[in-house]
Design an enzyme around this catalytic site. Structure first.
Site, PDB file in Angstrom:
ATOM      1  N   TRP A 340     -55.339  12.004   0.560  1.00 25.46           N
ATOM      2  CA  TRP A 340     -56.385  12.495  -0.350  1.00 25.46           C
ATOM      3  C   TRP A 340     -56.464  14.031  -0.422  1.00 25.46           C
ATOM      4  O   TRP A 340     -56.366  14.706   0.597  1.00 25.46           O
ATOM      5  CB  TRP A 340     -57.735  11.957   0.131  1.00 25.46           C
ATOM      6  CG  TRP A 340     -58.887  12.601  -0.565  1.00 25.46           C
ATOM      7  CD1 TRP A 340     -59.613  13.689  -0.135  1.00 25.46           C
ATOM      8  CD2 TRP A 340     -59.433  12.220  -1.822  1.00 25.46           C
ATOM      9  NE1 TRP A 340     -60.585  13.987  -1.061  1.00 25.46           N
ATOM     10  CE2 TRP A 340     -60.498  13.110  -2.108  1.00 25.46           C
ATOM     11  CE3 TRP A 340     -59.128  11.211  -2.753  1.00 25.46           C
ATOM     12  CZ2 TRP A 340     -61.256  13.023  -3.270  1.00 25.46           C
ATOM     13  CZ3 TRP A 340     -59.900  11.120  -3.905  1.00 25.46           C
ATOM     14  CH2 TRP A 340     -60.940  12.021  -4.156  1.00 25.46           C
ATOM     15  N   MET A 341     -56.736  14.517  -1.644  1.00 28.99           N
ATOM     16  CA  MET A 341     -57.055  15.942  -1.822  1.00 28.99           C
ATOM     17  C   MET A 341     -58.199  16.066  -2.817  1.00 28.99           C
ATOM     18  O   MET A 341     -58.245  15.354  -3.803  1.00 28.99           O
ATOM     19  CB  MET A 341     -55.829  16.676  -2.362  1.00 28.99           C
ATOM     20  CG  MET A 341     -56.093  18.134  -2.709  1.00 28.99           C
ATOM     21  SD  MET A 341     -54.611  19.008  -3.238  1.00 28.99           S
ATOM     22  CE  MET A 341     -54.617  18.601  -4.991  1.00 28.99           C
ATOM     23  N   ASN A 342     -59.167  17.004  -2.569  1.00 33.15           N
ATOM     24  CA  ASN A 342     -60.037  17.439  -3.656  1.00 33.15           C
ATOM     25  C   ASN A 342     -60.023  18.955  -3.739  1.00 33.15           C
ATOM     26  O   ASN A 342     -58.918  19.517  -3.854  1.00 33.15           O
ATOM     27  CB  ASN A 342     -61.416  16.767  -3.667  1.00 33.15           C
ATOM     28  CG  ASN A 342     -62.273  16.902  -2.438  1.00 33.15           C
ATOM     29  OD1 ASN A 342     -61.916  16.393  -1.390  1.00 33.15           O
ATOM     30  ND2 ASN A 342     -63.406  17.545  -2.528  1.00 33.15           N
ATOM     31  N   ASP A 343     -61.148  19.622  -3.730  1.00 34.92           N
ATOM     32  CA  ASP A 343     -61.205  21.036  -4.110  1.00 34.92           C
ATOM     33  C   ASP A 343     -60.128  21.943  -3.504  1.00 34.92           C
ATOM     34  O   ASP A 343     -59.844  21.838  -2.304  1.00 34.92           O
ATOM     35  CB  ASP A 343     -62.533  21.643  -3.626  1.00 34.92           C
ATOM     36  CG  ASP A 343     -63.728  20.787  -3.939  1.00 34.92           C
ATOM     37  OD1 ASP A 343     -63.596  19.781  -4.625  1.00 34.92           O
ATOM     38  OD2 ASP A 343     -64.831  21.151  -3.460  1.00 34.92           O
ATOM     39  N   TRP A 367     -61.548   9.746  -0.274  1.00 33.81           N
ATOM     40  CA  TRP A 367     -62.320  10.811   0.369  1.00 33.81           C
ATOM     41  C   TRP A 367     -62.870  10.322   1.719  1.00 33.81           C
ATOM     42  O   TRP A 367     -63.243   9.154   1.843  1.00 33.81           O
ATOM     43  CB  TRP A 367     -63.475  11.225  -0.559  1.00 33.81           C
ATOM     44  CG  TRP A 367     -64.205  12.446  -0.106  1.00 33.81           C
ATOM     45  CD1 TRP A 367     -63.913  13.732  -0.453  1.00 33.81           C
ATOM     46  CD2 TRP A 367     -65.320  12.511   0.780  1.00 33.81           C
ATOM     47  NE1 TRP A 367     -64.777  14.594   0.165  1.00 33.81           N
ATOM     48  CE2 TRP A 367     -65.665  13.880   0.930  1.00 33.81           C
ATOM     49  CE3 TRP A 367     -66.070  11.563   1.464  1.00 33.81           C
ATOM     50  CZ2 TRP A 367     -66.716  14.310   1.723  1.00 33.81           C
ATOM     51  CZ3 TRP A 367     -67.126  11.996   2.271  1.00 33.81           C
ATOM     52  CH2 TRP A 367     -67.432  13.358   2.388  1.00 33.81           C
ATOM     53  N   SER A 400     -65.843  22.656   1.499  1.00 36.75           N
ATOM     54  CA  SER A 400     -65.189  23.735   0.763  1.00 36.75           C
ATOM     55  C   SER A 400     -65.655  25.116   1.186  1.00 36.75           C
ATOM     56  O   SER A 400     -66.749  25.290   1.732  1.00 36.75           O
ATOM     57  CB  SER A 400     -65.425  23.541  -0.726  1.00 36.75           C
ATOM     58  OG  SER A 400     -64.654  22.454  -1.154  1.00 36.75           O
ATOM     59  N   ASP A 482     -70.263  25.540   0.107  1.00 34.03           N
ATOM     60  CA  ASP A 482     -69.144  26.088  -0.651  1.00 34.03           C
ATOM     61  C   ASP A 482     -69.210  27.613  -0.793  1.00 34.03           C
ATOM     62  O   ASP A 482     -69.153  28.157  -1.904  1.00 34.03           O
ATOM     63  CB  ASP A 482     -69.044  25.423  -2.041  1.00 34.03           C
ATOM     64  CG  ASP A 482     -69.068  23.905  -1.973  1.00 34.03           C
ATOM     65  OD1 ASP A 482     -68.754  23.374  -0.882  1.00 34.03           O
ATOM     66  OD2 ASP A 482     -69.401  23.252  -2.973  1.00 34.03           O
ATOM     67  N   GLU A 533     -72.195  23.198  -7.282  1.00 31.97           N
ATOM     68  CA  GLU A 533     -71.193  23.257  -6.206  1.00 31.97           C
ATOM     69  C   GLU A 533     -70.192  24.377  -6.504  1.00 31.97           C
ATOM     70  O   GLU A 533     -70.078  24.831  -7.644  1.00 31.97           O
ATOM     71  CB  GLU A 533     -70.405  21.938  -6.132  1.00 31.97           C
ATOM     72  CG  GLU A 533     -71.265  20.712  -5.885  1.00 31.97           C
ATOM     73  CD  GLU A 533     -70.468  19.415  -5.753  1.00 31.97           C
ATOM     74  OE1 GLU A 533     -70.824  18.612  -4.884  1.00 31.97           O
ATOM     75  OE2 GLU A 533     -69.501  19.193  -6.519  1.00 31.97           O
TER      76      GLU A 533
HETATM   77  C1  FRU Z   1     -66.945  19.502  -4.685  1.00 30.85           C
HETATM   78  C2  FRU Z   1     -67.449  19.095  -3.321  1.00 30.85           C
HETATM   79  C3  FRU Z   1     -67.987  20.310  -2.593  1.00 30.85           C
HETATM   80  C4  FRU Z   1     -67.853  19.931  -1.152  1.00 30.85           C
HETATM   81  C5  FRU Z   1     -66.558  19.167  -1.154  1.00 30.85           C
HETATM   82  C6  FRU Z   1     -66.498  18.063  -0.164  1.00 30.85           C
HETATM   83  O1  FRU Z   1     -65.966  18.700  -5.208  1.00 30.85           O
HETATM   84  O2  FRU Z   1     -68.423  18.092  -3.443  1.00 30.85           O
HETATM   85  O3  FRU Z   1     -69.289  20.667  -2.968  1.00 30.85           O
HETATM   86  O4  FRU Z   1     -67.796  21.051  -0.315  1.00 30.85           O
HETATM   87  O5  FRU Z   1     -66.400  18.633  -2.457  1.00 30.85           O
HETATM   88  O6  FRU Z   1     -65.228  17.507  -0.097  1.00 30.85           O
END
Ligand code: FRU
Length: 830
Positions: A340-343, A367, A400, A482, A533
């Site tokens: 998994w990857m997000n921000d 996630w 983040s 963040d 965010e």
């Molecule tokens: C945004 C977010 C951030 C948080 C992170 C958690 O996509 O919800 O606010 O730090 O992802 O993975």
């Protein structure tokens, strides 16, 4: 139908995890069990798998069930024993990473698997059925295993067997030998180690030993794993030794299972009988499996250490990029090697390298406990993956944040020199304190978000958590996260912009460690469709004039059920005086950075050298509406292409423009060109070229058509339309028929962005990859970034017009080379 069903043990491998402060050995709870590991390897490679076995009615059983299903393994055949506990194995590693085991299995739930527990369809409807000998040690599991194997064989499945000898689990060595012999009589493929070969045949000689097995059992394929030396393959009179790979081994647990799972994966891909594979093909499959086995030893544990196709491919430079890259894996966008990857996080330029960290769950494609994954690049296009930089600690998960170069050691972390400081959110859960409101309501818990630091003295390769963490907290605010930090030269101090629920806050600091509240912005401005965010704040010249400058505040807003667009990023243009931000927009004016659905949490790189001078942004190319469900296999999510941000004065006010970075042009292959074509409703123009990864520049002149544009990734049944509605003056992407979309009702949509023609013309600059389309229109004024999941065969391009004509002034297509044909991934990725 599943590709592979495996039957047998799933258990906890407790692996050594250092010592406590008092010197007591600690063990880490790793999910394992050879048959389950084999499935994890296959599942990571995108195959459909199902497990049959039993766990106890305990927390370990629950954990294993969850792990298997998060790994993508069907657990309908995983039962729960009422009387026995989940089997536990304590693994002791010697200095070279070799293992000895202590099993807690008296009895273990896995031995209680009975015939009635086994779902027929998982046995009768699979292409490969795999088993081991641990389910043969005791009844009722032994009879249940034999019955299932023989039924699967009769139903036409290929049978794979890994004796996986663990002598302490057997009453006697003779019993072990007899039961393994029984297993061998059913198997088409037997995988053994050198010790097991000796145990079964009395010889360590590979040629004689495997010949004896072949003569006794008529096995189609015998695979002997030789650790770093590779493997030995016997098929009839063919005897092939396939060399292995030297990697930094830290734990060999699961390596043989990664080997076998990957071997079976390649057999499934070939889809022909083992006897019809050429020797060359067998060697190629052996190399692939050796690479997978080697990679699994570079990480701790078994199930979490299974490598992805991309990682395996990187060890195999002689393979073509297309052979090892998974379906939908972007070919020139950044994506994590696995899971998994997000921000995007902590983007900073330092000593010749762009760093990209990212929100990462290293054990799952959904996630979960957040870490910072890490990669570096010298050109923003080719990335070298590095080990996870930050992992959860006693302060919680790593959410983040940003990173800066502390050039003059303001923090005191660098002994007067310079280094990197990461500023991020620690997220954890605590017992709610007994306030008047919840007194007597019983114990409740709540989440807590606080800002912390980590620093690196070795160009980001290793990180130290600051002992004084957290450095900023305000427990009255739930969403408090963040942090984006930059050096504000005018006031000679650091500024942090932080998301605080429905607004952002600004803090200042002389040293990154102590922060003072300065001001807040946004409670009544902009969109409040979701939680605020991932803010960013930076200054840019307007129309390139160095003395006319404005500040841009980016604010991502989270998904909300009422908002079909899901998560997206708005921005404000205004002024910042080192303490507070004021916006030039009307309070209710909302402007979006990208009007596609898949560009979220984007922020910009810190410390890009002044001589470069660009403001560089990258965004997460997904949307919280469906990010966890996109149909990718071993990895999930990619970043947008990196973009350059500029400000331009327009009729509506000062607006952000985005352009793809010019570094992308290094991937261009020989262009194809078209010009002066009249396109009408009865005259669509199919382009005599096909592709899945390319850049396209087109200029149209309006000539009466109500709508016109391009159909991309087109086949008989699929197309992604990038079009222009001349009456409404709107650019749109229509992905209703773009490919797979069943994973979310919010996905198959058409959406648009305002775009005025310029001198009667519309200019489109489009980037298409294996699972995305990004449109930069009107010189970067209107931008739309969208995910798409088309079939591999949908590769056509068509020009079209509706109700009238449009003139194509010119069009160029540049096929883009894959970054994987040149990339190096470190085998030490954890
Ligand atoms: C945004 C977010 C951030 C948080 C992170 C958690 O996509 O919800 O606010 O730090 O992802 O993975």
């Amino acid at each position: 139908m599943v590709d592979v069903t495996a039957l047998g043990e799933v258990l906890i491998d407790f692996t050594p995890a250092g010592r406590s402060e008092g010197g007591i050995p600690l063990f880490a709870q790793n999910p394992g069990g050879a048959p389950a590991n084999v499935l994890a390897a296959l599942s990571r490679l995108g195959r459909r798998t199902a497990f049959i076995g039993k766990v106890g009615n305990d927390a370990f059983g629950t954990f294993l069930r969850k792990t298997l299903s998060e790994t993508g393994i069907d657990t309908t055949g995983l039962g729960t024993a009422r009387k026995a506990a989940t089997t536990l194995a304590f693994v002791h590693l010697d200095e070279s990473g070799e293992r000895t085991f202590d099993f807690i299995r008296n009895p273990g739930a896995d031995t209680l698997l009975s015939k009635q527990d086994i779902p027929d369809e998982l046995v009768m409807e699979c292409r490969i059925f795999h088993f081991g000998s641990l389910s043969l040690t005791h009844e009722p599991a032994a009879s249940a295993t034999i019955q299932a194997v023989s039924a699967a064989r009769e139903a036409g499945a290929l049978i794979s067997f890994d004796p996986n000898l663990r002598l302490p689990l057997w009453e006697t060595a003779e019993h072990a030998k007899a039961m393994i012999a029984t297993g061998c009589t059913y198997a088409n493929i037997v995988k053994i180690s050198e010790e097991e070969l000796e145990f079964l045949t009395g010889t360590t000689d590979l040629i004689r030993g495997t010949k004896q097995l072949l003569d006794t059992y008529g096995t189609d394929l015998i695979l002997v794993t030789l650790a770093e030396k590779g493997c030995f393959i016997r098929r009839g009179e063919s005897r092939l030794t396939v060399p292995g790979f030297v990697v930094d081994t830290i734990d060999t647990t699961g390596a043989g299972d990664a080997f076998l799972g990957s071997f079976l994966y390649r057999l499934l891909e070939r889809d022909i009988e083992v006897s019809r594979l050429s020797e060359q093909e067998l060697i190629a499959i052996g190399r692939f499996a050796n690479a997978a086995g080697a990679l699994a030893t570079t990480r701790k544990g078994a199930i979490p250490s299974m490598p992805s196709l991309t990682e395996i491919g990187v060890l195999l430079p002689d393979m073509k990029a297309s052979e090892y890259v998974e379906k939908y894996r972007p070919q020139y966008h950044f994506s994590p090697p696995s899971n998994w990857m997000n921000d995007p996080n902590g983007m900073v330029y330092y000593e010749g390298e762009y760093h990209l960290f990212y929100q990462h769950h290293p054990q799952s494609t959904i996630w979960g406990p957040m870490h910072w994954g890490h990669a570096v690049s010298t050109d923003l296009i080719h990335w070298q993956h590095l080990p996870v930089a930050l992992a959860p600690d006693h302060n919680g998960m790593i959410f983040s944040g940003s990173a800066v170069v502390d050039a003059h050691d303001s923090s005191g972390f660098f002994d007067g020199g310079s280094g990197l400081v990461a500023i991020f959110t620690h997220h954890d859960t605590v017992q709610a304190s007994e306030t008047a409101a919840d007194a007597g309501a019983g114990t409740t818990s709540r989440t807590r978000q606080r800002q912390s630091l980590a620093y690196s003295t070795d160009k980001g390769r290793t990180w130290t958590m600051y002992a004084g963490n957290p450095v900023l907290s305000d427990e009255s605010i739930v969403d408090f996260r963040d942090p984006k930090v930059f050096w504000h030269a005018e006031s000679s101090r650091w500024v942090m912009v932080l998301a605080a629920g429905d607004h952002v806050r600004f803090y200042t600091s002389p040293n990154l460690r102590e922060w003072t509240f300065a001001s807040e912005f946004g409670k009544t401005e902009g969109s409040h469709d979701g939680v605020w965010e991932c803010p960013d704040l930076f200054e840019l010249p307007v129309d390139g004039h160095p003395h006319e400058r404005k500040w841009v505040l980016l604010v991502s807003i989270g998904d909300s059920p009422d908002c079909p667009e899901g998560s997206r990023t708005q921005y404000f243009v205004g002024d910042f005086n080192g303490e507070s931000f004021s916006s030039d927009l009307a309070d209710d004016e909302v402007i979006w950075m990208d009007e596609g659905r898949d560009n979220y949490a984007g922020v910009t790189w810190s410390d890009v050298p002044a001589e470069d001078g660009r403001r560089l942004l990258i965004g997460w190319m997904s949307n919280w509406k469906y990010a966890n469900f996109t149909p990718t296999t071993s990895w999930r999510s990619a970043m947008t292409v990196p973009r350059v941000l500029t400000l331009k004065r327009t009729d509506e006010g000062i607006r952000l423009y985005q352009q793809p970075v010019q570094e992308l042009s290094a991937l261009r292959e020989a262009p194809l060109g078209w010009s002066a074509l009249a396109i009408g409703p009865d005259r669509p123009q199919t382009i005599d070229w096909e592709g899945k990864a390319f850049e396209l520049e087109a200029e149209f002149e309006l000539a009466g058509a109500a709508e016109f544009g391009l159909k991309l990734r087109k086949s008989g049944s699929e197309e992604t339309v990038v079009g222009y509605d001349a009456a409404l003056e709107k650019l749109f992407i229509d992905r209703t028929a773009s490919g797979e979309s069943a994973f979310s009702p919010a996905f198959a949509v058409r959406h648009d962005a305002a775009l005025k023609p310029d001198g009667g013309r519309i200019k489109l600059h489009i980037f298409v990859d294996w699972s995305s389309v990004e449109v930069f229109a009107g010189g970067g004024r209107a931008v739309m970034s969208d995910l798409i999941f088309p079939d591999d065969a949908s590769q056509g391009v068509e020009l079209y017009a509706v109700e009238g004509q449009v003139k194509l002034i010119s069009m160029k297509i540049y096929p883009l080379a894959s970054i994987y044909s040149r990339q190096a991934v470190s085998a030490g990725q954890s």
